[in-house]
Motif scaffolding. Structure first.
Motif, PDB file in Angstrom:
ATOM      1  N   LEU A  38      19.424 -28.432  -1.999  1.00 42.42           N
ATOM      2  CA  LEU A  38      18.180 -28.262  -1.244  1.00 42.42           C
ATOM      3  C   LEU A  38      17.519 -26.906  -1.470  1.00 42.42           C
ATOM      4  O   LEU A  38      16.338 -26.742  -1.158  1.00 42.42           O
ATOM      5  N   GLY A  39      18.279 -25.946  -1.955  1.00 38.66           N
ATOM      6  CA  GLY A  39      17.750 -24.587  -2.011  1.00 38.66           C
ATOM      7  C   GLY A  39      17.554 -24.014  -0.624  1.00 38.66           C
ATOM      8  O   GLY A  39      16.704 -23.141  -0.406  1.00 38.66           O
ATOM      9  N   ALA A  40      18.349 -24.498   0.334  1.00 38.56           N
ATOM     10  CA  ALA A  40      18.165 -24.127   1.739  1.00 38.56           C
ATOM     11  C   ALA A  40      18.980 -22.885   2.075  1.00 38.56           C
ATOM     12  O   ALA A  40      20.120 -22.971   2.536  1.00 38.56           O
ATOM     13  N   THR A  41      18.408 -21.716   1.826  1.00 41.62           N
ATOM     14  CA  THR A  41      19.021 -20.476   2.275  1.00 41.62           C
ATOM     15  C   THR A  41      18.967 -20.425   3.805  1.00 41.62           C
ATOM     16  O   THR A  41      18.286 -21.230   4.443  1.00 41.62           O
ATOM     17  N   ASN A  42      19.665 -19.465   4.387  1.00 43.53           N
ATOM     18  CA  ASN A  42      19.677 -19.384   5.846  1.00 43.53           C
ATOM     19  C   ASN A  42      18.277 -19.307   6.458  1.00 43.53           C
ATOM     20  O   ASN A  42      17.992 -20.005   7.442  1.00 43.53           O
ATOM     21  N   PRO A  43      17.354 -18.477   5.936  1.00 43.94           N
ATOM     22  CA  PRO A  43      16.024 -18.451   6.536  1.00 43.94           C
ATOM     23  C   PRO A  43      15.306 -19.803   6.514  1.00 43.94           C
ATOM     24  O   PRO A  43      14.529 -20.102   7.422  1.00 43.94           O
ATOM     25  N   VAL A  44      15.582 -20.629   5.495  1.00 40.39           N
ATOM     26  CA  VAL A  44      14.982 -21.965   5.460  1.00 40.39           C
ATOM     27  C   VAL A  44      15.465 -22.784   6.648  1.00 40.39           C
ATOM     28  O   VAL A  44      14.680 -23.446   7.344  1.00 40.39           O
ATOM     29  N   TYR A  45      16.760 -22.719   6.908  1.00 41.43           N
ATOM     30  CA  TYR A  45      17.320 -23.438   8.045  1.00 41.43           C
ATOM     31  C   TYR A  45      16.716 -22.936   9.358  1.00 41.43           C
ATOM     32  O   TYR A  45      16.356 -23.720  10.235  1.00 41.43           O
ATOM     33  N   PHE A  46      16.607 -21.627   9.484  1.00 41.57           N
ATOM     34  CA  PHE A  46      16.016 -21.081  10.711  1.00 41.57           C
ATOM     35  C   PHE A  46      14.590 -21.589  10.895  1.00 41.57           C
ATOM     36  O   PHE A  46      14.161 -21.903  12.013  1.00 41.57           O
ATOM     37  N   GLY A  47      13.837 -21.636   9.801  1.00 37.79           N
ATOM     38  CA  GLY A  47      12.461 -22.111   9.868  1.00 37.79           C
ATOM     39  C   GLY A  47      12.377 -23.573  10.268  1.00 37.79           C
ATOM     40  O   GLY A  47      11.503 -23.973  11.052  1.00 37.79           O
ATOM     41  N   LEU A  48      13.279 -24.399   9.729  1.00 40.64           N
ATOM     42  CA  LEU A  48      13.292 -25.818  10.088  1.00 40.64           C
ATOM     43  C   LEU A  48      13.598 -25.992  11.572  1.00 40.64           C
ATOM     44  O   LEU A  48      12.997 -26.842  12.254  1.00 40.64           O
ATOM     45  N   TYR A  49      14.525 -25.192  12.080  1.00 45.55           N
ATOM     46  CA  TYR A  49      14.868 -25.290  13.500  1.00 45.55           C
ATOM     47  C   TYR A  49      13.687 -24.858  14.364  1.00 45.55           C
ATOM     48  O   TYR A  49      13.413 -25.449  15.424  1.00 45.55           O
ATOM     49  N   ALA A  50      12.979 -23.841  13.925  1.00 46.68           N
ATOM     50  CA  ALA A  50      11.789 -23.402  14.667  1.00 46.68           C
ATOM     51  C   ALA A  50      10.736 -24.503  14.667  1.00 46.68           C
ATOM     52  O   ALA A  50      10.098 -24.766  15.700  1.00 46.68           O
ATOM     53  N   ARG A  51      10.537 -25.156  13.518  1.00 44.45           N
ATOM     54  CA  ARG A  51       9.573 -26.260  13.436  1.00 44.45           C
ATOM     55  C   ARG A  51       9.965 -27.398  14.380  1.00 44.45           C
ATOM     56  O   ARG A  51       9.110 -28.033  14.999  1.00 44.45           O
ATOM     57  N   ARG A  52      11.254 -27.648  14.494  1.00 49.51           N
ATOM     58  CA  ARG A  52      11.700 -28.696  15.405  1.00 49.51           C
ATOM     59  C   ARG A  52      11.332 -28.348  16.841  1.00 49.51           C
ATOM     60  O   ARG A  52      10.850 -29.209  17.599  1.00 49.51           O
TER      61      ARG A  52
END
Length: 396
Positions: free
Chosen positions: A138-152
Motif C-alpha cells: 500500500l505504501g502506507a507509512t505511519n502518517p498515511v494511517y494517521f490521515g486515514l483515521y482522521a478522515r474516518r
C-alpha cells in the motif's frame, strides 16, 4: 493481599535528537529514577528493559544491556518487545515479579535513538509480515494511517481540521512547561493550519515526530516501600495488556483490511475501548474517578479517539469535549498534561514508561507549572503494533 506495587522513583532523559546511543539515554534515566527513589543500584533485584529493535543487537536484550551499563550486580533480567506498548508490558512484567515475590525492587527502563523521518520496515522481503506488507503493497507509512483515521472521524463524527488543530494547541501549551519535552514552544491554531500537509487532512503539526529519549521507573513491593519510610507512595493498581477480539471491524495498524462479520457478530466494543475497560475493571475505578489521563497521541485526531475509548465522553463526542475545555488544565479531565507525543515525539520503548513517570509526578503533586490540582487517580493508554494493548492505572 494487595495487588498494588509502589512507584518509588521516576526518571527521564530529555527527548530530542541527540545523535548518541540509546544506552546512554536509558542509563541516565535509570540513574535519575534510582536517585529519586533513594535506592542503591545494588538493592535492585531485577531489571526489565523495553527493547529498542532498531538499535542493533543490544537493543533486543535491553534488560541486560542496561544492567551491564549500570554495573553487573547479579540482578534478574528480562527484555520485552511490544512496539509502542513495550514500556507498559515491561511495567507489567516488573509488577508480576514483585507480586510473585521474586524481587522486592525492580528497575524498568526504556530508551530509543530513532531514525530521521518516519519509521520504515527493516530490510529484506517478508511477505508474511503485515507491517512489511502495508509498506510494500500500500505504501502506507505511519502518517498515511494517521490521515486515514482522521478522515474516518471526519466522515463518521463530523470532526474538522480545526478540531484537530486545537489538540495540538492544548498539548503544545503543556509541553512548553515540561523540561523533558523536545518541543517547548506554544503554537496557535493558525500555525497548525499553515504547516505543510503530510497526509491529508493532517498537517506537519498534527503528527508526532520520531525522537531520542529515555524513561525509567523504580517499582517495589508495598512492604519494601513502607520499610523505607514511604507511607503514601504512588501505586500502580492495574496494568492492562489485552489483544483485539475477532472480528475486528475497525482498521488498526498494520492491518490492511478489517474482519468480516458474516459468520460472527462484531464485539460490543472496539479494541481500544477494551484496553481501558480491562484496566478499569482490575483497578476498581471508572472514568468518573480519573484526575488525569496520558494518551498515545500519534496524531491530533487519535487523541480525540482516545477520549471516547477511555469513556471520558460518548462516541463521536471527543471534539465537543475538547472544545468545552474539559481536557485542558483546569478542565474536568485533563489529558496529556505532559504535552504528549505532540511535544515529545516517539522514542518507542520509552513512551509508555514516560506516561507513568508523568502520572507519578502529577499524583505526588510535584509536576511544577503543569500540576493538575488534587490529582489522585491517573490512567495511561497506548497501542502497540500487532495488537498490543496497553493501559496503566496509578493512584495516590
Amino acid at each position: 493481599m494487595t495487588r498494588d506495587v509502589a512507584v518509588l522513583g521516576a526518571g527521564m532523559h530529555p527527548w530530542g535528537k541527540w545523535g548518541r546511543s540509546f544506552v546512554e539515554y536509558g542509563t541516565a534515566a535509570a540513574r535519575a529514577a534510582l536517585a529519586d527513589a533513594g535506592v542503591d543500584w545494588r538493592d535492585v533485584g531485577s531489571v526489565v528493559g523495553a527493547d529498542t529493535v532498531r538499535g542493533g543487537y543490544p537493543g533486543y536484550v535491553a534488560g541486560a544491556t542496561f544492567a551491564k551499563a549500570l554495573g553487573w550486580q547479579g540482578a534478574r533480567v528480562a527484555s520485552v518487545y511490544a512496539a509502542c506498548a513495550s514500556g507498559a508490558q515491561a511495567i507489567a512484567a516488573a509488577r508480576a515479579q514483585i507480586l510473585a515475590g521474586l524481587a522486592d525492587v525492580v528497575l524498568v527502563v526504556g530508551a530509543d535513538a530513532a531514525p530521521k523521518g518516519f519509521f520504515r520496515p527493516a530490510g529484506g522481503d517478508r511477505p508474511d509480515d503485515p507491517d512489511w506488507l502495508r509498506f510494500r503493497v500500500l505504501g502506507a507509512t505511519n502518517p498515511v494511517y494517521f490521515g486515514l483515521y482522521a478522515r474516518r472521524r471526519m466522515a463518521v463524527h463530523g470532526d474538522t481540521a480545526a478540531d484537530f488543530a486545537l489538540v495540538k494547541v492544548k498539548n503544545a501549551a503543556m509541553g512548553a512547561l515540561n523540561p523533558y519535552a523536545r518541543y517547548r514552544k506554544r503554537v496557535t491554531a493558525e500555525e497548525v493550519a499553515a504547516s505543510a500537509v503530510v497526509a491529508d487532512p493532517l498537517r506537519l503539526l498534527d503528527i508526532c515526530a520520531t525522537s531520542d529519549g529515555g524513561a525509567a521507573l523504580v517499582l517495589s513491593s508495598m512492604e519494601f516501600a513502607h520499610r523505607r519510610g514511604a507511607t503514601r507512595p504512588v501505586r500502580i493498581r492495574a496494568v492492562s495488556t489485552v489483544t483485539p477480539r475477532f472480528p475486528n471491524t475497525v482498521l488498526d495498524l498494520p492491518d490492511i483490511a478489517t474482519d468480516s462479520t458474516l459468520a460472527v457478530a462484531a464485539p460490543d466494543e472496539t479494541f481500544r475501548a477494551s484496553i481501558a475497560r480491562a484496566a478499569y475493571e482490575e483497578a476498581g475505578v471508572g472514568p468518573g474517578d480519573l484526575s488525569l489521563a496520558e494518551v498515545y497521541d500519534l496524531s491530533t485526531a487519535l487523541e480525540l479517539q482516545w477520549y471516547e475509548d477511555l469513556g471520558l465522553c460518548g462516541e463521536g463526542e471527543g471534539a465537543k469535549l475538547l472544545r468545552e475545555g474539559a481536557t485542558a488544565p483546569g478542565g474536568r479531565i485533563p489529558v496529556n498534561a505532559s504535552g504528549g507525543l505532540a511535544s515529545f515525539g516517539e522514542a518507542v520503548p520509552a513512551q509508555a514508561i514516560a506516561q507513568v513517570c508523568e502520572l507519578t509526578w502529577q499524583l505526588r503533586g510535584t509536576a511544577g507549572d503543569r500540576q493538575i490540582a488534587g490529582a489522585r487517580v491517573g490512567i495511561s493508554a497506548n497501542q502497540g503494533l500487532f495488537g498490543h494493548g496497553s493501559s496503566v492505572v496509578a493512584v495516590r
